[in-house]
Design a protein around this motif. Sequence first.
Motif, mmCIF file in Angstrom:
data_model
loop_
_atom_site.group_PDB
_atom_site.id
_atom_site.type_symbol
_atom_site.label_atom_id
_atom_site.label_comp_id
_atom_site.label_asym_id
_atom_site.label_seq_id
_atom_site.Cartn_x
_atom_site.Cartn_y
_atom_site.Cartn_z
ATOM 1 N N GLU A 84 59.572 -0.422 11.252
ATOM 2 C CA GLU A 84 59.442 0.530 10.143
ATOM 3 C C GLU A 84 59.112 1.930 10.664
ATOM 4 O O GLU A 84 59.642 2.930 10.168
ATOM 5 C CB GLU A 84 58.375 0.049 9.155
ATOM 6 C CG GLU A 84 58.413 0.740 7.819
ATOM 7 C CD GLU A 84 59.732 0.601 7.068
ATOM 8 O OE1 GLU A 84 60.114 1.577 6.386
ATOM 9 O OE2 GLU A 84 60.392 -0.450 7.157
ATOM 10 N N GLN A 140 61.339 5.297 10.046
ATOM 11 C CA GLN A 140 60.743 6.505 9.468
ATOM 12 C C GLN A 140 60.890 7.701 10.406
ATOM 13 O O GLN A 140 61.230 8.801 9.959
ATOM 14 C CB GLN A 140 59.275 6.258 9.147
ATOM 15 C CG GLN A 140 59.065 5.348 7.968
ATOM 16 C CD GLN A 140 57.596 5.062 7.701
ATOM 17 O OE1 GLN A 140 56.717 5.662 8.280
ATOM 18 N NE2 GLN A 140 57.342 4.122 6.812
ATOM 19 N N GLU A 147 63.021 11.061 9.640
ATOM 20 C CA GLU A 147 62.368 12.374 9.744
ATOM 21 C C GLU A 147 63.175 13.296 10.656
ATOM 22 O O GLU A 147 63.397 14.461 10.338
ATOM 23 C CB GLU A 147 60.954 12.209 10.282
ATOM 24 C CG GLU A 147 60.225 13.518 10.469
ATOM 25 C CD GLU A 147 58.862 13.375 11.121
ATOM 26 O OE1 GLU A 147 58.247 14.419 11.374
ATOM 27 O OE2 GLU A 147 58.438 12.234 11.383
#
Length: 177
Positions: free
Chosen positions: A29, A33, A37
Amino acid sequence: MVSLSQIELLLPELRAFAQAIGDTRDDAEDLVQDAIERALRAADPPGKLSELRPWLFRVIRNLHYDELRKRRVRREYLADAIRQSDIAAPQAETERDVLLRRAFDRLPAERREILFLVDVLGLKYSETAEVLGLAPGTVMSRLSRARRALLALVDGDEAPQDETPATGKSAEHARSE
Protein backbone atom coordinates in the motif's frame (compact mmCIF):
# COMPACT_ATOMS: atom_id res chain seq x y z
CA MET A 1 -1.14 15.72 -16.47
CA VAL A 2 -2.34 12.56 -14.70
CA SER A 3 -6.06 12.49 -14.02
CA LEU A 4 -7.69 10.90 -11.00
CA SER A 5 -9.88 8.82 -13.29
CA GLN A 6 -6.76 7.29 -14.88
CA ILE A 7 -5.39 6.44 -11.44
CA GLU A 8 -8.73 4.95 -10.38
CA LEU A 9 -8.69 2.69 -13.44
CA LEU A 10 -5.16 1.49 -12.72
CA LEU A 11 -5.47 1.21 -8.95
CA PRO A 12 -6.42 -2.51 -8.78
CA GLU A 13 -3.51 -3.47 -11.05
CA LEU A 14 -1.08 -1.23 -9.17
CA ARG A 15 -2.11 -2.77 -5.85
CA ALA A 16 -1.83 -6.30 -7.23
CA PHE A 17 1.65 -5.63 -8.61
CA ALA A 18 2.82 -3.97 -5.40
CA GLN A 19 1.51 -6.91 -3.35
CA ALA A 20 3.31 -9.33 -5.65
CA ILE A 21 6.68 -7.69 -5.05
CA GLY A 22 6.16 -6.20 -1.56
CA ASP A 23 6.87 -8.02 1.69
CA THR A 24 3.62 -7.12 3.41
CA ARG A 25 0.25 -5.67 2.50
CA ASP A 26 1.22 -2.42 4.27
CA ASP A 27 4.45 -2.22 2.25
CA ALA A 28 2.45 -2.73 -0.94
CA GLU A 29 0.00 0.00 0.00
CA ASP A 30 2.89 2.36 0.76
CA LEU A 31 4.41 1.61 -2.65
CA VAL A 32 1.14 2.38 -4.41
CA GLN A 33 0.60 5.61 -2.46
CA ASP A 34 4.17 6.75 -3.13
CA ALA A 35 3.82 5.96 -6.83
CA ILE A 36 0.56 7.87 -7.11
CA GLU A 37 2.06 10.81 -5.28
CA ARG A 38 4.97 10.85 -7.71
CA ALA A 39 2.62 10.65 -10.67
CA LEU A 40 0.60 13.59 -9.41
CA ARG A 41 3.73 15.65 -8.71
CA ALA A 42 5.62 14.70 -11.89
CA ALA A 43 6.44 17.58 -14.17
CA ASP A 44 5.76 15.60 -17.36
CA PRO A 45 4.08 12.25 -16.69
CA PRO A 46 2.76 10.16 -19.57
CA GLY A 47 -0.62 11.46 -20.66
CA LYS A 48 -2.06 8.37 -22.30
CA LEU A 49 -3.32 5.55 -20.12
CA SER A 50 -1.38 3.03 -22.22
CA GLU A 51 1.86 4.89 -21.40
CA LEU A 52 0.97 5.76 -17.80
CA ARG A 53 0.32 2.13 -16.83
CA PRO A 54 3.88 0.80 -17.44
CA TRP A 55 5.34 4.05 -16.13
CA LEU A 56 3.57 3.60 -12.79
CA PHE A 57 4.62 -0.07 -12.63
CA ARG A 58 8.22 1.05 -13.13
CA VAL A 59 7.83 3.68 -10.40
CA ILE A 60 6.51 1.04 -7.98
CA ARG A 61 9.35 -1.31 -8.89
CA ASN A 62 12.00 1.39 -8.42
CA LEU A 63 10.51 2.47 -5.09
CA HIS A 64 10.54 -1.15 -3.92
CA TYR A 65 14.20 -1.65 -4.84
CA ASP A 66 15.13 1.67 -3.21
CA GLU A 67 13.49 0.46 0.00
CA LEU A 68 15.31 -2.88 -0.18
CA ARG A 69 18.63 -1.04 -0.59
CA LYS A 70 17.89 1.17 2.42
CA ARG A 71 17.03 -1.88 4.52
CA ARG A 72 20.25 -3.60 3.46
CA VAL A 73 22.31 -0.53 4.37
CA ARG A 74 20.57 -0.35 7.77
CA ARG A 75 21.20 -4.06 8.38
CA GLU A 76 24.88 -3.68 7.47
CA TYR A 77 25.17 -0.61 9.67
CA LEU A 78 23.57 -2.38 12.62
CA ALA A 79 25.54 -5.58 12.01
CA ASP A 80 28.76 -3.58 12.06
CA ALA A 81 27.77 -1.90 15.31
CA ILE A 82 26.89 -5.29 16.82
CA ARG A 83 30.18 -6.81 15.60
CA GLN A 84 32.08 -3.98 17.22
CA SER A 85 30.20 -4.44 20.48
CA ASP A 86 30.62 -8.25 20.37
CA ILE A 87 34.38 -7.77 20.55
CA ALA A 88 34.00 -6.43 24.08
CA ALA A 89 33.09 -8.64 27.04
CA PRO A 90 29.35 -9.30 27.60
CA GLN A 91 29.20 -7.00 30.64
CA ALA A 92 30.75 -4.25 28.54
CA GLU A 93 27.69 -4.30 26.27
CA THR A 94 25.80 -2.14 28.73
CA GLU A 95 28.77 0.18 28.91
CA ARG A 96 28.74 0.40 25.12
CA ASP A 97 25.04 1.31 25.21
CA VAL A 98 25.73 4.04 27.76
CA LEU A 99 28.67 5.23 25.67
CA LEU A 100 26.49 5.31 22.56
CA ARG A 101 23.78 7.31 24.34
CA ARG A 102 26.33 9.78 25.72
CA ALA A 103 27.91 10.16 22.28
CA PHE A 104 24.46 10.69 20.76
CA ASP A 105 23.74 13.38 23.36
CA ARG A 106 27.03 15.14 22.53
CA LEU A 107 26.13 15.48 18.85
CA PRO A 108 24.74 18.80 17.63
CA ALA A 109 20.94 18.91 17.56
CA GLU A 110 20.84 18.79 13.73
CA ARG A 111 22.74 15.48 13.71
CA ARG A 112 20.73 13.97 16.55
CA GLU A 113 17.55 14.92 14.73
CA ILE A 114 18.45 13.26 11.43
CA LEU A 115 19.84 10.12 13.13
CA PHE A 116 16.69 9.81 15.22
CA LEU A 117 14.33 10.22 12.27
CA VAL A 118 16.09 7.70 10.01
CA ASP A 119 17.91 5.23 12.26
CA VAL A 120 15.61 5.16 15.28
CA LEU A 121 12.17 5.87 13.83
CA GLY A 122 12.95 4.31 10.44
CA LEU A 123 11.60 7.13 8.29
CA LYS A 124 12.37 6.97 4.59
CA TYR A 125 14.78 9.53 3.19
CA SER A 126 11.91 11.23 1.34
CA GLU A 127 9.85 11.40 4.55
CA THR A 128 12.81 12.78 6.47
CA ALA A 129 13.40 15.31 3.70
CA GLU A 130 9.79 16.43 3.98
CA VAL A 131 9.96 16.70 7.79
CA LEU A 132 13.18 18.72 7.67
CA GLY A 133 12.37 20.71 4.53
CA LEU A 134 15.46 19.42 2.70
CA ALA A 135 16.23 17.66 -0.56
CA PRO A 136 16.59 13.86 -0.21
CA GLY A 137 20.22 14.06 -1.33
CA THR A 138 20.93 16.53 1.45
CA VAL A 139 19.31 14.16 3.92
CA MET A 140 21.58 11.33 2.74
CA SER A 141 24.77 13.37 3.01
CA ARG A 142 23.87 14.81 6.42
CA LEU A 143 22.92 11.36 7.67
CA SER A 144 26.25 9.98 6.52
CA ARG A 145 28.14 12.74 8.32
CA ALA A 146 26.04 12.26 11.46
CA ARG A 147 26.73 8.51 11.50
CA ARG A 148 30.46 9.08 11.06
CA ALA A 149 30.46 11.66 13.86
CA LEU A 150 28.55 9.34 16.19
CA LEU A 151 30.90 6.41 15.53
CA ALA A 152 33.91 8.66 16.04
CA LEU A 153 32.56 9.77 19.42
CA VAL A 154 31.75 6.18 20.43
CA ASP A 155 35.26 5.07 19.47
CA GLY A 156 36.70 7.84 21.62
CA ASP A 157 37.78 10.05 18.74
CA GLU A 158 36.64 13.59 18.38
CA ALA A 159 33.83 14.11 15.91
CA PRO A 160 35.12 14.74 12.37
CA GLN A 161 35.32 18.34 11.25
CA ASP A 162 32.32 19.50 9.28
CA GLU A 163 32.81 20.68 5.78
CA THR A 164 30.91 23.62 4.45
CA PRO A 165 28.83 22.40 1.49
CA ALA A 166 29.84 25.13 -0.93
CA THR A 167 33.61 25.03 -0.51
CA GLY A 168 34.41 21.57 0.83
CA LYS A 169 36.62 23.26 3.44
CA SER A 170 36.28 22.54 7.10
CA ALA A 171 33.94 24.88 8.95
CA GLU A 172 36.83 26.02 11.14
CA HIS A 173 39.01 26.70 8.08
CA ALA A 174 36.16 28.64 6.41
CA ARG A 175 35.72 30.83 9.53
CA SER A 176 39.43 31.67 9.62
CA GLU A 177 39.39 33.00 6.06
